[in-house]
Design a protein around this motif. Structure first.
Motif, PDB file in Angstrom:
ATOM      1  N   GLY A  46       1.517   0.165   0.960  1.00 55.32           N
ATOM      2  CA  GLY A  46       0.257  -0.556   0.203  1.00 55.32           C
ATOM      3  C   GLY A  46      -0.543  -1.186   1.086  1.00 55.32           C
ATOM      4  O   GLY A  46      -0.305  -1.110   2.258  1.00 55.32           O
ATOM      5  N   GLU A  47      -1.525  -1.824   0.393  1.00 56.61           N
ATOM      6  CA  GLU A  47      -2.455  -2.483   1.371  1.00 56.61           C
ATOM      7  C   GLU A  47      -2.106  -3.602   2.059  1.00 56.61           C
ATOM      8  O   GLU A  47      -2.548  -4.194   3.013  1.00 56.61           O
ATOM      9  CB  GLU A  47      -3.790  -2.915   0.358  1.00 56.61           C
ATOM     10  CG  GLU A  47      -4.611  -1.980  -0.209  1.00 56.61           C
ATOM     11  CD  GLU A  47      -5.370  -2.185  -1.126  1.00 56.61           C
ATOM     12  OE1 GLU A  47      -5.633  -3.520  -1.416  1.00 56.61           O
ATOM     13  OE2 GLU A  47      -6.305  -1.462  -1.680  1.00 56.61           O
ATOM     14  N   THR A  52      -5.141   1.923   5.373  1.00 56.23           N
ATOM     15  CA  THR A  52      -6.013   2.625   4.397  1.00 56.23           C
ATOM     16  C   THR A  52      -6.373   3.924   4.964  1.00 56.23           C
ATOM     17  O   THR A  52      -7.125   4.252   5.907  1.00 56.23           O
ATOM     18  CB  THR A  52      -7.577   1.691   4.363  1.00 56.23           C
ATOM     19  OG1 THR A  52      -7.252   0.572   4.080  1.00 56.23           O
ATOM     20  CG2 THR A  52      -8.478   2.294   3.355  1.00 56.23           C
ATOM     21  N   VAL A 166       0.595   6.391  -0.735  1.00 51.87           N
ATOM     22  CA  VAL A 166      -0.122   5.444   0.043  1.00 51.87           C
ATOM     23  C   VAL A 166      -0.840   4.629  -0.922  1.00 51.87           C
ATOM     24  O   VAL A 166      -1.571   5.298  -1.895  1.00 51.87           O
ATOM     25  CB  VAL A 166      -1.308   5.759   1.037  1.00 51.87           C
ATOM     26  CG1 VAL A 166      -1.867   4.515   1.532  1.00 51.87           C
ATOM     27  CG2 VAL A 166      -0.509   6.681   2.261  1.00 51.87           C
ATOM     28  N   ASN A 167      -0.575   3.335  -1.424  1.00 49.45           N
ATOM     29  CA  ASN A 167      -1.257   2.582  -2.369  1.00 49.45           C
ATOM     30  C   ASN A 167      -1.180   3.048  -3.830  1.00 49.45           C
ATOM     31  O   ASN A 167      -1.988   2.961  -4.597  1.00 49.45           O
ATOM     32  CB  ASN A 167      -2.836   2.316  -2.060  1.00 49.45           C
ATOM     33  CG  ASN A 167      -2.993   1.529  -0.612  1.00 49.45           C
ATOM     34  OD1 ASN A 167      -2.432   0.839  -0.133  1.00 49.45           O
ATOM     35  ND2 ASN A 167      -4.257   2.072  -0.185  1.00 49.45           N
ATOM     36  N   GLN A 169      -0.712   6.090  -4.407  1.00 49.88           N
ATOM     37  CA  GLN A 169      -1.043   7.477  -4.704  1.00 49.88           C
ATOM     38  C   GLN A 169      -0.269   8.623  -4.043  1.00 49.88           C
ATOM     39  O   GLN A 169      -0.191   8.346  -2.955  1.00 49.88           O
ATOM     40  CB  GLN A 169      -2.630   7.649  -4.058  1.00 49.88           C
ATOM     41  CG  GLN A 169      -3.190   8.871  -3.955  1.00 49.88           C
ATOM     42  CD  GLN A 169      -3.302   9.609  -5.371  1.00 49.88           C
ATOM     43  OE1 GLN A 169      -3.870   9.039  -6.196  1.00 49.88           O
ATOM     44  NE2 GLN A 169      -2.661  10.863  -5.555  1.00 49.88           N
TER      45      GLN A 169
END
Length: 413
Positions: A46-47, A52, A166-167, A169
């Protein structure tokens, strides 16, 4: 027709990998060859980890197949019956979709990462030590799982994890998984070990006859042991190590090195070492134990009390795939009950689709603990070490795979 033995299948997979490695020549920049992905808590990188990914568009709908698909795969992951007519899940895919499968095998995760950069492949079977590198470099795209009907059937505990999302997704489709287990000769190592201490702090008892997996990713095994035995080090995830934590793991591995007779990466060589008694204890895979037991070698395996590292491989689609529709069709096919059962049997791992267990050979899913969520929760699947600490820390910079590669060189001397 008589089924090919597991040993024969392993020999073919190993031989294919050896050829691919020879073709790779002098190797690549940094990294090792790991067939596999962390059973760590949390979903996705995650963030909070500061990661990113590049803004790569995700497919919104599928059209007709383009007539072919270029597949980059681990040996044994895309069989067309040429090695063993009993194992062919490529031909049915081609007949059902009209997509001709062009398969290239790779021998190491590093090789796969570099080959994906060429833009010549549509889909790749990525291990956990490679997947985030491909995401970060923009070589793979986020995956629209709504376009993959069989995705809904897959075990939930393999979805939205640090190595394949990631995040929140998803960047791929879970394919199969397994643990790096502890194996020992029952006629030599007594009592039966229940902890990794037998190959670390207690390794001197079997000096010269200890074995370990030959790859930088094995550093995570030492980190996992330290995470459980030295909590003051603050290790929360064996793939998120700051400089001090990496140094502690390296120190432990250097001490272990004094007792290691041979590091292994070739499955059949490990079987041979346990057969001759040159090796009596060390890390292994269930399929290797099956081969050894089938040849009457007195061995046993366990998932130690500290847990274990392991792999969960992911099919990912290229960011600029020339045949994206066929690529999505392949991802759906490879996790269908029929194909997933076949590849799990052939390669020696747990399938990602529980429906595959209704088709796989009797006892296969029990042997590989498919669907056993409690068992799976003890596996810390291979995940790419990156500077952004995937354990959520933001006050330090973690070591990356390049640091691990250099450290592994120091360990082996």
């Amino acid at each position: 027709m008589k089924r090919t033995t597991t040993r024969a299948r392993l020999a073919r997979v190993a031989a294919t990998a050896a050829v691919a490695l020879a073709i790779a020549g002098c190797g690549t920049s940094s990294g090792g060859g790991d067939s596999g992905g962390s059973g760590d808590e949390g979903s996705g990188t995650g963030e909070a980890a500061g990661f990113t990914p590049p803004d790569i568009p995700m497919a919104q709908k599928l059209g007709a197949g383009e007539g072919e698909v270029d597949i980059l795969a681990w040996p044994g992951y895309a069989e067309d019956g040429s090695n063993d007519p009993n194992y062919d899940w490529v031909t049915p895919f081609e007949k059902e979709t009209g997509c001709q499968a062009n398969v290239k095998y790779f021998a190491t995760s590093d090789e796969a990462v570099n080959l994906m950069k060429t833009g010549e492949y549509d889909v790749v079977s990525a291990s956990g030590d490679a997947s985030l590198r491909m995401v970060a470099s923009g070589d793979v795209a986020p995956v629209n799982t709504d376009l993959i009907p069989n995705y809904a059937d897959l075990y939930d505990y393999l979805k939205d994890r640090d190595w394949n999302s990631v995040n929140g997704q998803m960047y791929g489709v879970p394919h199969g998984y397994g643990a790096n287990l502890l194996m020992w000769r029952t006629d030599v190592v007594k009592p039966a070990p229940t902890s990794w201490s037998v190959v670390f702090d207690g390794a001197s008892e079997y000096a010269g006859k200890v074995t370990a997996y030959d790859s930088p990713i094995y550093i995570a095994d030492a980190a996992l042991y330290l995470m459980k035995t030295q909590p003051d080090l603050g290790i929360k995830n064996p793939y998120a190590l700051d400089q001090d934590q990496l140094a502690a793991a390296v120190d432990l591995l250097k001490k272990q090195r004094e007792n290691v007779g041979e590091y292994w990466s070739d499955y059949l060589k490990e079987v041979q070492a346990f057969t001759t008694g040159d090796t009596v204890v060390g890390t292994t895979w269930q399929v290797i134990a099956n081969v050894a037991e089938g040849e009457k070698v007195p061995v046993d395996v366990t998932l130690p009390e500290e847990g274990a590292t392991g792999w969960s491989d992911t099919w990912m689609v290229a960011a600029e795939a020339k045949h994206p529709n066929c690529a999505y069709m392949w991802m759906n096919h490879i996790v269908s009950p029929e194909a997933n059962a076949a590849v799990a049997e052939y390669f020696g791992e747990a399938p990602a689709n529980p429906k595959a267990c209704d088709i796989a050979a009797k006892g296969h899913c029990e042997t590989f603990h498919a669907g056993d969520e409690e068992y799976a929760s003890q596996i810390h699947y291979w995940t790419t070490p990156i500077p952004q600490c995937i354990d959520g820390r933001t006050d330090v910079t973690c070591t990356d795979y390049g640091d691990w590669t250099q450290a592994w060189t120091e360990v082996k001397g």
